[in-house]
Design a protein around this motif. Structure first.
Motif, PDB file in Angstrom:
ATOM      1  N   UNK A 118       0.867  -1.206   0.035  1.00 53.38           N
ATOM      2  CA  UNK A 118      -0.014  -0.004  -0.009  1.00 53.38           C
ATOM      3  C   UNK A 118       0.850   1.036  -0.098  1.00 53.38           C
ATOM      4  N   UNK A 119       1.966   1.344   0.744  1.00 54.60           N
ATOM      5  CA  UNK A 119       2.868   2.384   0.733  1.00 54.60           C
ATOM      6  C   UNK A 119       3.416   2.595  -0.435  1.00 54.60           C
ATOM      7  N   UNK A 120       3.836   1.452  -1.264  1.00 51.24           N
ATOM      8  CA  UNK A 120       4.517   1.687  -2.510  1.00 51.24           C
ATOM      9  C   UNK A 120       3.634   2.489  -3.502  1.00 51.24           C
ATOM     10  N   UNK A 121       2.282   1.747  -3.411  1.00 51.63           N
ATOM     11  CA  UNK A 121       1.221   2.405  -4.371  1.00 51.63           C
ATOM     12  C   UNK A 121       1.004   3.849  -4.003  1.00 51.63           C
ATOM     13  N   UNK A 122       1.040   4.148  -2.876  1.00 49.32           N
ATOM     14  CA  UNK A 122       0.995   5.505  -2.420  1.00 49.32           C
ATOM     15  C   UNK A 122       1.943   6.286  -3.294  1.00 49.32           C
ATOM     16  N   UNK A 123       2.998   5.905  -2.954  1.00 52.66           N
ATOM     17  CA  UNK A 123       4.235   6.733  -3.779  1.00 52.66           C
ATOM     18  C   UNK A 123       4.130   6.853  -4.932  1.00 52.66           C
ATOM     19  N   UNK A 124       3.688   5.581  -5.973  1.00 49.29           N
ATOM     20  CA  UNK A 124       3.846   5.659  -7.275  1.00 49.29           C
ATOM     21  C   UNK A 124       2.476   6.740  -7.783  1.00 49.29           C
ATOM     22  N   UNK A 125       1.473   6.496  -7.015  1.00 51.94           N
ATOM     23  CA  UNK A 125       0.103   7.590  -7.453  1.00 51.94           C
ATOM     24  C   UNK A 125       0.575   8.801  -7.463  1.00 51.94           C
ATOM     25  N   UNK A 126       1.169   9.163  -6.411  1.00 51.90           N
ATOM     26  CA  UNK A 126       1.871  10.757  -5.936  1.00 51.90           C
ATOM     27  C   UNK A 126       2.586  11.096  -7.103  1.00 51.90           C
ATOM     28  N   UNK A 127       3.369  10.035  -7.764  1.00 55.16           N
ATOM     29  CA  UNK A 127       4.056  10.759  -9.061  1.00 55.16           C
ATOM     30  C   UNK A 127       3.358  10.503 -10.249  1.00 55.16           C
ATOM     31  N   UNK A 128       1.918  10.239 -10.365  1.00 52.12           N
ATOM     32  CA  UNK A 128       1.251   9.970 -11.390  1.00 52.12           C
ATOM     33  C   UNK A 128       1.679   8.819 -12.338  1.00 52.12           C
ATOM     34  N   UNK A 129       2.092   7.919 -11.548  1.00 53.06           N
ATOM     35  CA  UNK A 129       2.715   6.597 -12.325  1.00 53.06           C
ATOM     36  C   UNK A 129       1.854   5.576 -11.997  1.00 53.06           C
ATOM     37  N   UNK A 130       0.520   5.464 -12.705  1.00 51.85           N
ATOM     38  CA  UNK A 130      -0.316   4.682 -12.194  1.00 51.85           C
ATOM     39  C   UNK A 130       0.121   3.060 -12.525  1.00 51.85           C
ATOM     40  N   UNK A 131       0.622   2.816 -13.795  1.00 45.64           N
ATOM     41  CA  UNK A 131       0.846   1.602 -14.251  1.00 45.64           C
ATOM     42  C   UNK A 131       2.001   0.822 -12.989  1.00 45.64           C
ATOM     43  N   UNK A 132       2.706   1.851 -12.369  1.00 49.02           N
ATOM     44  CA  UNK A 132       3.627   1.335 -11.304  1.00 49.02           C
ATOM     45  C   UNK A 132       2.768   0.758 -10.035  1.00 49.02           C
ATOM     46  N   UNK A 133       1.781   1.428  -9.868  1.00 48.99           N
ATOM     47  CA  UNK A 133       0.837   1.191  -8.678  1.00 48.99           C
ATOM     48  C   UNK A 133       0.122  -0.181  -8.941  1.00 48.99           C
ATOM     49  N   UNK A 134      -0.157  -0.366 -10.110  1.00 50.72           N
ATOM     50  CA  UNK A 134      -0.974  -1.523 -10.657  1.00 50.72           C
ATOM     51  C   UNK A 134      -0.040  -3.000 -10.374  1.00 50.72           C
ATOM     52  N   UNK A 135       1.064  -2.543 -10.910  1.00 49.15           N
ATOM     53  CA  UNK A 135       2.080  -3.840 -10.820  1.00 49.15           C
ATOM     54  C   UNK A 135       1.920  -4.302  -9.358  1.00 49.15           C
ATOM     55  N   UNK A 136       1.741  -3.424  -8.380  1.00 53.28           N
ATOM     56  CA  UNK A 136       1.861  -4.005  -7.096  1.00 53.28           C
ATOM     57  C   UNK A 136       0.275  -4.431  -6.930  1.00 53.28           C
ATOM     58  N   UNK A 137      -0.660  -3.735  -6.997  1.00 56.95           N
ATOM     59  CA  UNK A 137      -2.201  -3.962  -6.937  1.00 56.95           C
ATOM     60  C   UNK A 137      -2.429  -5.326  -7.379  1.00 56.95           C
ATOM     61  N   UNK A 138      -2.010  -5.527  -8.663  1.00 54.03           N
ATOM     62  CA  UNK A 138      -2.683  -6.939  -9.188  1.00 54.03           C
ATOM     63  C   UNK A 138      -1.972  -8.073  -8.358  1.00 54.03           C
ATOM     64  N   UNK A 139      -1.021  -7.879  -7.929  1.00 54.47           N
ATOM     65  CA  UNK A 139      -0.603  -8.835  -6.747  1.00 54.47           C
ATOM     66  C   UNK A 139      -1.065  -9.033  -5.663  1.00 54.47           C
ATOM     67  N   UNK A 140      -1.540  -7.987  -4.910  1.00 54.56           N
ATOM     68  CA  UNK A 140      -2.071  -7.772  -3.937  1.00 54.56           C
ATOM     69  C   UNK A 140      -3.547  -8.352  -3.751  1.00 54.56           C
ATOM     70  N   UNK A 141      -4.172  -8.039  -5.118  1.00 56.55           N
ATOM     71  CA  UNK A 141      -5.601  -8.715  -5.097  1.00 56.55           C
ATOM     72  C   UNK A 141      -5.433 -10.084  -5.516  1.00 56.55           C
ATOM     73  N   UNK A 142      -4.520 -10.454  -6.230  1.00 59.36           N
ATOM     74  CA  UNK A 142      -4.366 -11.975  -6.400  1.00 59.36           C
ATOM     75  C   UNK A 142      -4.263 -12.854  -5.214  1.00 59.36           C
TER      76      UNK A 142
END
Lengths: 433, 433
Positions: free
Chosen positions: A401-425
């Motif tokens: 979640x922390x990594x996703x927050x930092x990625x989204x703050x920089x406008x890099x949604x693809x970075x956040x999703x690479x983490x999110x897809x793993x968290x979801x699965x």
């Protein structure tokens, strides 16, 4: 030698990068060797070195190396072997291990340290062929573990098939694995791009003339290069406890290198300054390379008067000299104050040639004030590091979640999703929101 | 994404060095700042950033920093502090000590390791202002012990007095000691030469646009610079044990950076290749930065089929990618084979953004195949080394003759005499002949 105040003296000089014609010539040579390989190498060797070779003769053979050993004095072999052993011992202290940090959550983080795979060392021909420089370039690479160390040097008349036998012996003692008789910009291009006879390298080092320096700059990027050295320098900080004859000899040993070499004395003692000036004059008269040394002392030499040894150290820190001799009472007491100096020689017996040839530290040292931010050649120049990240599932779930927050703050949604897809699965998506 | 064979693919690209007009403009800006100091800085800031400042407003104040903390979400402060702690912990493992080797003859040889004194970090403005890059540039310098770390960043409308508050918070968490609101080539010139308001630095690092890159190249020599990064790259080597959705997401997280970014999959499994290609297409459709990622995948993306994981590692070694993910069964078993990769991510949970933001290793990593000979930014980039030689009288007396032989072999009589004069005076001249 002129006597001046510290603030009136600046060691730094503009670096010469060659004329437009020289640059153009080098670009042409490099392009031809890149395109035509050996054929271009042989053509330029004939043109510039006036030596006709076939491709099969480029590489120096074992027999030629053996012949070189027979041509030099046994005392030279012993001397170079003793120097090589000292240099190897000193550089071996610089070796570093890969390491890993084991985290309680099962993750591993680390740094992998590996030698470069293949390194090329340029050795100039003629009078600039220094066996000691062969040792200083090759041994750090060898200690780093570089498996393939290639030497190139231009052929010339005389010596073993055109190469100075002293250079060949130094290369063998240092641990060079391949030697090619080719020089100039064409040799640098062959090292960078390879030819039918020579495999390309990862890094090129060693001194050379302006064409060699320009060629190194031209190929840089696809291959690494060492830094391009300026004229050599010494600064001596001495007080009345020093012997003016020793100090003068050390200043002159630097001045004899090159008309542009720089030899500077810093002293709190006007009497010592005078005595040293007189000694420089006296010793100059007896020096074989008097013309060079005289020009160097006249144009780039100086005696700088200061109020105290501590103020002298301050001058040294501003000069950031390549070589620095501190010949005062209790020199160790000032070591903590020395911020900028490539190599530091302490006390009356640590004459610069001790370091140039023998003690163990490298004699390739930053010039022209760059000791402020760079360092003598060492094992680090021949390694590369890779970061290692092995993240555990637990580590990803707790930090995702922390990594996703930092990625989204920089406008890099693809970075956040690479983490999110793993968290979801992994069935933990809820925790990540 | 196209599927190709390894030998048909070359990751390397020509690096862009700016047009002659851009070079000329940068040289002019640098010269003006060098000559006129603050006046030129303020003039260019008005001209390029359309912000009118006085010299007194260049430096960001403590109050502005405090205000930035109030403008950002507390969760961001926590996230950046957690990332900073990890980065600091990892880089602290890289710290090295000065060392000395004590010889039985009383000599001391050693290497003194010191931090650079003053370092400048450039942070771009606008959308390219990444808080994570502030951490990655500043923390290694801070861990190295650099006492003065200066940040420069262009002012713009909005945010805290024109600077993104997230950048200010990241700077404060990383340990920046001074912040100036100035950007572009003029900021690089101010860091290199100093102005009335800004003291010059020893090294300049951080990313920037083409003007910043050209200015760094222009000032290099008198001051050190970091390397100029090319477009970002990822190579993933995955087998059927990997989840195609994870791999596709990781490829896209790289592709979204830049149309010139490169995302490459290497796999021994044609089925996995197909599944991953489909996943990339599917996920692309949902990505905010779809246009950029699509162009990157089309122009610089590829799926490379190989016969085995070992052959895949061989492809990786030839690519020498900036980021390398190895998502196969037992990835650790292949670690010894990986020769060239800037950062190595092992296993399914080590998604690249883990390293970009959080785990601790640096995210500034060699691009364009230069991992063959260079390394991620680390503490070593912010230190300098000095050699130390303290030779005892005994050491000089027993080794002097050898040193003289080596010097005379090189035709440097002045070097030999610096030793000889000492041997004579110490009453041992006889031994040296």
């Amino acid at each position: 030698m002129k006597i001046v105040k510290a603030e009136d003296f600046d060691l730094r000089r503009e670096v010469e990068y060659g004329s437009p014609e020289q640059n153009e010539a080098v670009r042409e040579i490099v392009a031809q060797v890149k395109q035509q390989g050996d054929a271009a190498l042989l053509k330029y060797t004939e043109q510039f070195d006036r030596v006709h070779l076939t491709a099969g003769q480029l590489r120096v053979t074992e027999e030629e190396l053996a012949a070189a050993y027979r041509q030099v004095e046994p005392s030279f072999v012993e001397a170079i072997a003793a120097a090589a052993a000292n240099i190897r011992a000193f550089h071996s202290r610089q070796k570093r291990n890969s390491w890993m940090d084991l985290q309680p959550d099962g993750s591993l983080l680390g740094q992998i340290i590996r030698p470069l795979k293949r390194v090329g060392v340029y050795v100039p021909g003629g009078k600039a062929a220094y066996p000691s420089s062969v040792l200083m370039n090759v041994i750090p690479a060898q200690v780093a573990g570089v498996p393939e160390i290639v030497m190139v040097t231009p052929p010339s008349t005389g010596g073993t098939e055109g190469i100075d036998p002293y250079i060949l012996v130094a290369a063998a003692e240092a641990g060079v694995s391949e030697i090619y008789r080719v020089g100039g910009a064409q040799a640098i291009a062959a090292l960078a791009y390879g030819t039918e006879s020579m495999a390309p390298v990862d890094k090129i080092c060693g001194p050379g003339n302006i064409y060699v320096a320009l060629a190194k700059r031209e190929v840089y990027g696809g291959v690494d290069i060492d830094s391009i050295a300026g004229p050599s320098e010494i600064a001596v900080l001495a007080d009345d406890s020093a012997d003016p004859a020793y100090v003068a000899a050390d200043l002159l040993s630097q001045a004899e290198h090159d008309e542009m070499a720089s030899a500077i004395l810093v002293t709190p003692s006007p009497a010592f300054a005078e005595a040293c000036r007189a000694e420089v004059q006296r010793q100059l008269g007896e020096l074989p390379r008097r013309g060079i040394a005289e020009a160097s002392v006249r144009d780039y030499g100086a005696i700088i008067l200061v109020d105290s040894v501590v103020e002298g150290i301050d001058v040294i820190n501003r000069l950031a000299p390549e070589h620095f001799e501190l010949i005062v009472e209790e020199p160790m007491a000032y070591l903590g104050l020395i911020e900028n100096a490539g190599a530091i020689f302490l006390g009356p017996y640590s004459s610069e040639p001790v370091g140039d040839y023998f003690a163990g530290p490298n004699h390739i040292i930053p010039t022209n004030g760059t000791a402020r931010f760079s360092s003598p050649v060492d094992v680090d120049d021949f390694i590369k590091k890779s970061s290692l990240i092995y993240y555990s599932k637990e580590a990803l779930l707790s930090n995702g979640a922390t990594i996703m927050e930092l990625a989204r703050r920089e406008g890099l949604e693809g970075h956040a999703r690479a983490i999110e897809i793993r968290l979801r699965k992994e069935g933990k998506a809820g925790e990540a929101e």
